[in-house]
Every structure is written in C-alpha cells, then in structure tokens.
Enzyme design. Sequence first.
Site, PDB file in Angstrom:
ATOM      1  N   GLY A 280       0.809  -1.246   0.008  1.00 55.87           N
ATOM      2  CA  GLY A 280       0.208   0.038   0.433  1.00 55.87           C
ATOM      3  C   GLY A 280       0.688   1.418  -0.039  1.00 55.87           C
ATOM      4  CB  SER A 281      -0.141   4.871   1.294  1.00 54.68           C
ATOM      5  OG  SER A 281      -1.225   5.010   0.638  1.00 54.68           O
ATOM      6  CB  THR A 282       4.501   2.135   3.355  1.00 54.25           C
ATOM      7  OG1 THR A 282       4.221   1.020   2.737  1.00 54.25           O
ATOM      8  CG2 THR A 282       4.150   2.500   4.576  1.00 54.25           C
ATOM      9  CG  PHE A 283       5.747   0.333  -3.339  1.00 52.67           C
ATOM     10  CD1 PHE A 283       6.308  -0.331  -2.889  1.00 52.67           C
ATOM     11  CD2 PHE A 283       5.084   0.954  -4.126  1.00 52.67           C
ATOM     12  CE1 PHE A 283       7.257  -0.941  -4.398  1.00 52.67           C
ATOM     13  CE2 PHE A 283       6.050  -0.022  -5.583  1.00 52.67           C
ATOM     14  CZ  PHE A 283       6.748  -0.833  -5.122  1.00 52.67           C
ATOM     15  CE  LYS A 284      -0.203   6.231  -2.213  1.00 50.82           C
ATOM     16  NZ  LYS A 284      -1.532   6.929  -1.518  1.00 50.82           N
TER      17      LYS A 284
END
Lengths: 562, 387
Positions: A280-284
Amino acid sequence: MIMAIAFLFCLFLGRFLYVQVIWRETLVYRALDQWTREVPVIAQRGRIFDRNGELLAGNVAAYSVFARANAVQDAEDGARLLSALLPLSYEEALAKLTDHSRSEITLIKQAEKCVAERIAGSGIAGIYYARDNLRFYPYGALACQVLGFTAEGQAGVTGLERYYDSYLAGEAGEIVYETDLVGVQLEGTGASYLPATDGLDVTLTIDSRIQALAERVMADAMQQYNAAGVTCVVLDPQDFSVYAMVDLPSYDLNEVPRDDLDVLNSLSRNTVVSDAYEPGSTFKIVTAAANIEEYLRGNERAFSPTHIFSSARTRTVDGGSIRCWSDHANGKHSNQTLSMALNNSCNPCFVDIALSLGTQTFYDYLEAFGFGKVTGIDFSGEAAGMLLSELAVREGDLARIGFGQAIAVTPLQLACAAASAVNGGYYYTPRLLDHISFSDGAPAVQGENALVRRTVSEEASQLLSSMLEGVVANGSGKNAYIEGYRVAGKTGTAQKYENGVIAQGKYVSSFLGYFPAHDPKYLALVTVDEPQGAYYGSVVAAPCAREIFEGIIELMDIPPYV
Amino acid sequence: MKRPAADGRGKGDLLFFAAVLLLAGYGVVCVYAASSYNAQVQYGDSFYFMKKQLIGFVLGAAAMLLLSRVPLSALRRLGVPALLLSAVLLVLVFVPGLGKSNYGATRWIGLGGVTIQPSELAKYGLILFIAGYFAARPARMRSLLGVLPVLLAGGVLCVLILLEPNLSVTMCLGAVMLGMIFLSGLSWRAALVILLPVVALVPALILAAPYRLKRLSAFLDPWASPREEGYQLIQSLYALANGDLFGVGLFNSRQKYRFLPFSESDFILSVIAEETGFVGVLLLFALIGFILWRGFRIAARCKTFYGYMLACGIMLAYGVQTALNALVVSGCIPPTGLPLPLVSAGNTSLIVTMAGMGVVYGISRGQGNGKGAPRHKIQRHGLSVRD
C-alpha cells in the site's frame, strides 16, 4: 601322495602370504573398526551476543547418562541405584540395563551435573556419562524468530542458530576405547582422547535494548487493536545493519513448543524476512523517489516538485477506473504538488507518475530498489516477494504499483528500499551479523558492509527526505511526530486479499519512519496485521514508530537536532 | 655305538619324537595365548583351557611312550576289533543320554565328566584295520574285489560320521582310506574306478545340507553376510592380516578378544598367524613338514609291510587334517570344524594324535640306525611288495 601333500602346503602357504602381506592393509583397516568403540566428546556450542556484547544465547552444561548392557555386571543392583537417582522406575531402569539389542542405551538426556556425578560416583559398572549442551536464552522470547532454536543444544534448526550453525557448532571430539567383541574395554588399554573444537561466538547487529523496546511497543499495539500479528524492523539506514526485528506472537526459546509442529512452524517463522504482503501507501516513497530522480536527470516525463496534479478523484486506465481512498470532497486533495500528494497519500497522483514514467523507466527503479528478488540478508528462507514481470505488466497493473498495490514485498525489502531512497541513494545488503569471534575474543569473521548499488542521487534523496519530513510534520504521519527530532515517514493502509478478492474489513496498517530526516540514523517499518477498530496506518502504526523512536532517543541519549 | 633299549629295540628316530613333543608343547602355549581372555570371561580363570590342554599333553606324551613300546604284532591283532569298537562308539553317539550335542551337531559321547569324540578314534580304528587287512594278504590289493571290504568298512564309518553331521571329518577319513589304498599299490585303473564316484559324492553331500551351501557362498564372498555365515572367515582373515610378516607378538592377539570364534580350537592357526606373523607360520609349517618328512621316512624304512601301511596311514591322517585346517583358516576352502592336530585345544584329538605318533615312533625304534633297512618307495601309487 607326498607330492599331493606338498602341493597343498604350498597352496595354503601362498595364501597365508597373500592375506598377511599383500591384502593386509585393506583388511586391517576394516578390522580397526571393530576393535574400538567411540564415545563422542561434545563441542561447546558458540554463544550469540547482541552488538553491545549482551548474551542472547548461551549454554548450560548438561549431561547424558547412558549404559552399555554388555558391560553391566549387576543389572538389578544398578537398576535400584538408578531408579533412586533418575526419574526412572526400577522396572524401566532394569529393562534398559538388560537391553542387549543395542550396544549403547541412553538413560537420560540433559541431566544436571550433580545427578551425573552422583551416578558416576556410585560406581555401577557399564554406566557412563558424557557432557552435552543445553542451550539457554537469557531473554527467553526476545528476538526468538531471529535467533532460532537448536535440536538438543546441538544443531541449529531455525533462525541464526541454523544460518550460522557451521560456525556455532564446533567439531565434536571423541574418546576411543579398545574393546572386545561386545564392547567391554580391554584391561591395560588407555583411552585415546580427541578433544572437541568449541564453536565460534557470533555477535549480532541486533541491539537487545531496542529489540526489547520495539517488542514491548508492538505487543501493546497488538493488544490494543486485537491484531492478528505485528512486525517491526529497525535498521541503520547508513549501512543496513539491523537493530531489531520483531514478529509477534512469539514463543519462549527456552521452552520451544515442540508438540504441535504447525504451531511451531508459524510461531518460529520470521515474517519480516520470509513473508510478503501488499504494502500500500508506504510504497509511494519508491514511486516518489523514482520521479524526483528522473526529474533531476531532466526526464520530461517526470513531474517537477512544483507541478500541480489533477484534483480529480479518479483516473481511467485500461478502461477501468482507479479511485482515491479519499472522496476529494470539499477541497480535499485539490491542487496538490508531489509533496502535498505524499502528505495526503493521494493515490491518483502516483498513478500519474507511474504511467508517465512508463513501464521501462519505472521498472528500472523497482529493480534498483531490490523488488522481486531477495535482499541477501544473512538469514535462511528469505522470500523474494512478488513483482509482475516487465513483459507481462499491463497499464492498470503499473498504475496500481505506483501506490503500492499489485506488488508484494517483505517488510525487510521495503525497509531497505526506503532506507536507500533517503540515505543518499545507497543500497546495501542488510545484515544481522556484526562479527564472529573465537571464544577468547579473537576475531574470525567480520560482518561486511556491502554496497550493492546506487538507487538515486544524493540530491534526489535529500529532496525526498524533506518531503517525507513534511508528511510527519503536516500530513498523515502526524502521529509519529517528535518535537526537535526531525522524524520523517509515510503511512500505509493496505486492504488484504483472500483468494484473489478483497477481504472486507481486513487491513495491514503500516508506517515507515526514520529520523533525523537530514541524516537518517534509525529507520523503522511497523506493520499491524488485521487491526480491529481503527485501521488507518496513521492511527494504528504511526504512534508505534513514535514510541519506538522516543525509546531510542532516551536509550541513546540523543539531543534534539534543532 | 648305540645301545639297544630295554625292550631290545633301538632308540629310534629321536628327532621325530622330539619334534612331536615340541609341537604339542607349543600348542599348549598357543592355546593359552588364544583362550586366556575367553577363559577369564567364561570361567574366571584365564588358564582354564591351557590347564586342560596341559593335562592332554601329559596324557598324550604318556600314550606316545606307551604305544611306542607296544609290539606291532599286538597292534596287528587289534585291526578288526578296533574297527568294530569305532563303529559301536559312533553308533552310541546317537543314543539319547549318551550323545552330546553342540552347535547343532551330535559328535560327542559324555561319560561322567569326560567327553570323547568317537570320530577321532574311528580314524585310527580304520587305519589299524586297513593296515592289518592288506598286510594279512598283500595280494588283495591287486584286485578291486580285494579292496572292497576296505571300501565297505570305510564307507560305513563315513556314513556314521556324516550323520552326526561332520562333513570335514568324513572327508578326512575318506582321504586317509583312499590314500592308504593307493599307497598299498593299487593299479591306476582300479584307483580311478574308486576315486571318481567318491569325488562325485562331494558336491552331492554339499547340496544335501542347506547350511553347507550357505557356507560355500559365504566363502566366496564373506562380506555379503558379515554377521552370519561370513563371520568366521572374515574374523580369521582379520587375524591373519593383523599379523603381517612378523606378527604382533606372542599373547598380543587382538582377535582373541572374542572376535574370533573357536580361537583356541579350530581357528588357533589364525591366532598363531596374528601373533607370530607369516614368518611364524612358515616356521610352524617347517616343524610340521619335518614331522611329516620323518614320519614318512620311518614308514619307508619299515621292514614290514604292516608297519609301512600303519605309519603311512597315521602320517597321512595327520598331514591331511593339518592341510585341511590350514586351508580353512586361510580361506582357501569353506570353513569346516576341524582342529589343527597336536596344536588345537581338545584332548581327544591331542591324546589320540600323540598316541598315533607314538606308534610311528615305535616303528622307528625297530629299525636300528636305519642302515641296511629296506626302503619302500612312496610314490604316486604304492610300492613293490616284499612281504
């Protein structure tokens, strides 16, 4: 007739010559085996220390007592004595002392020294004892999946006990006795003693204080949100040495639950290294890093830090539509720059980046950040995660990878990727080993600080880091903020899939944070699996990271940076 | 000048006499070397077997002296009774209560505390009979018909021993019988007629008893069954190999520590080979060869055909059995239970063999210093008859 007898004499005398002189060596080599019996001398297993020299795994001397039925002279008398000294009934002891089916029968394993000495002192013929190891872990469950356990204090079965077994195990020696056919030692013969070589000591990069701190914080979170499991990895972004690796629930290494293999397998699995999840968003962080680096290199397809992304909630890709988790109503997520998009964790902006960079460029970065392959950490059973192949990936997939879907990573992979994105662009092989030494402290092997590759430039890294500092200062990572310590990071809330469809109400809440933003020293990735009640990473995971960082600041006595 | 002895005969072949005593004495030492550990474990007395052997040695020496003084004419009359006695004793083995079984075979008769092995006696019974039978009418051996009673008598004894079962002693007895028939001067053709069926009988006998076949295959590859049939042979080979050229030293055998079965009896030669090496084996067989040479020399110089046949038979029995034992120990033929005469533990064998040697020595005493004595030619098939 005399000739016949003479012929026979020559025949067997020739045969004697052949057997006694020519065939000799082969036969004697075989015979040696039956003339001696060996009693193993067990090597002292190497100890495991944390980076401060704190003992994590040691040995308690224990003793095995065994009998050679053929050498037992008075079995009934011996059985009486044994049943008094050992937890054996008279009948059991007698059965063992009279069991001639094997040359050696173990009466008890891992007995205490005083018990073994009393048995030896009682002078029962045919009963022997030998030292063996009982592994002892002073901290019990601490870092249990990392350390792993052994089989009867001898061979490492899981974790580092297994990975570094060849160093830890040492080499058993033996005592060789000359015996007769049934194993009775010959009178007047001594025993030749081959000493055991003790194992080497292993010192880890783990800091038991940080490990304990992180375990405490994560246990609280697990309890508060009634989560299925929690993990946390704390590492030094400057060289990827691991300070702590937490995986709860855990088990006591001194009382390994060996009865139920399924339970043991799941408890002893180090999911930080061995299990992949959709981040999810941590990958951004990774997507942003790719964009900034490409922008600085002059790639026109990359977005400038001042570029204003479309405020629309949805993007249409491959005929399908991708929506932001936020409804974008009332001016939310409008007119965002990259920095703001990170603060808001706005999905459409990262879709734009991934699609604009295109498969080839974006995959170059995924590759450089180590996705789809193992990090090479010194631990057995590392998972490579799941990354669609560059040839098979479709637009829709690429768009989703941009904000951390359609890809599976291990917590360690993500922590390492983020660390290299913010440490100036250096990707190292993560490691648990600091060094290996002989029992007198002399060094044997030094853990290597191995630079694998550059990911982004120093400049891109600094820019990204300042944006991530903003996420904690002003954005979704507020709950990780510590006044004066320049904490930076990114939240993540991923929906879990079960059998290919979204599992309603099941999330992995995560937060990846580090400090200080200008020169990262401590980086932590926290995941909370299936929290109940709240599920946003900003609410569930970010406070854990703050608590851990606060604890580290206190432990290391770090003054504020501003 | 040699003075005649009290009974009117000469001193005889003292070297032969001394060699036999030396060998038997060496046997006592070897029995101790091979059995001390086993005796200690089984009987709590490491000298147990050696003491028994020493008694056998003393009795054997006495028997030797005694028989050397018995006139041949007296022995000659014993021919038929000795044969009958042998047959009776062999039958008694099968009488329940008298016969004693060991290792799956009934080969012994127990009388009070004494155990005797009738097959050992039967060998000499047959020799006495054959010598007497041919000497009575030497012309008998010219025809097959004349030889037939010998074959019959030998055949009966062989069958009785075979039933115990004891193939090795049977073969030994058969070989002695055939040897004596040939030495008596039988024609080649007749010899072949007798020999061929006997040779054909050996494989048949081996196939008749499954355990013999097992032993045979174990002999070909002992390591195929190292704990069962191959065990004895392997252990014997280990002992031999451990001996090397010069041996590990007297009393230093490693294999005697219960690895080598029957180390004091059937496999005593293995222990000797281990302790004294190949050189020791050579010296031992030099002594044995000397005894054989002197024994046959005595036979050849004997004035009477009866004495010649008797001495030949006794030396033949000794030589055949010695050779068979050495062939087994060195792994040239499948293991069979046969002692090394004069050396192996076992009193019946020791006393009877020494007594037989006494008879041969006695024959030598009747020859003076050998000058002018008749010389029988011992060769392929017999000699020209003078009686």
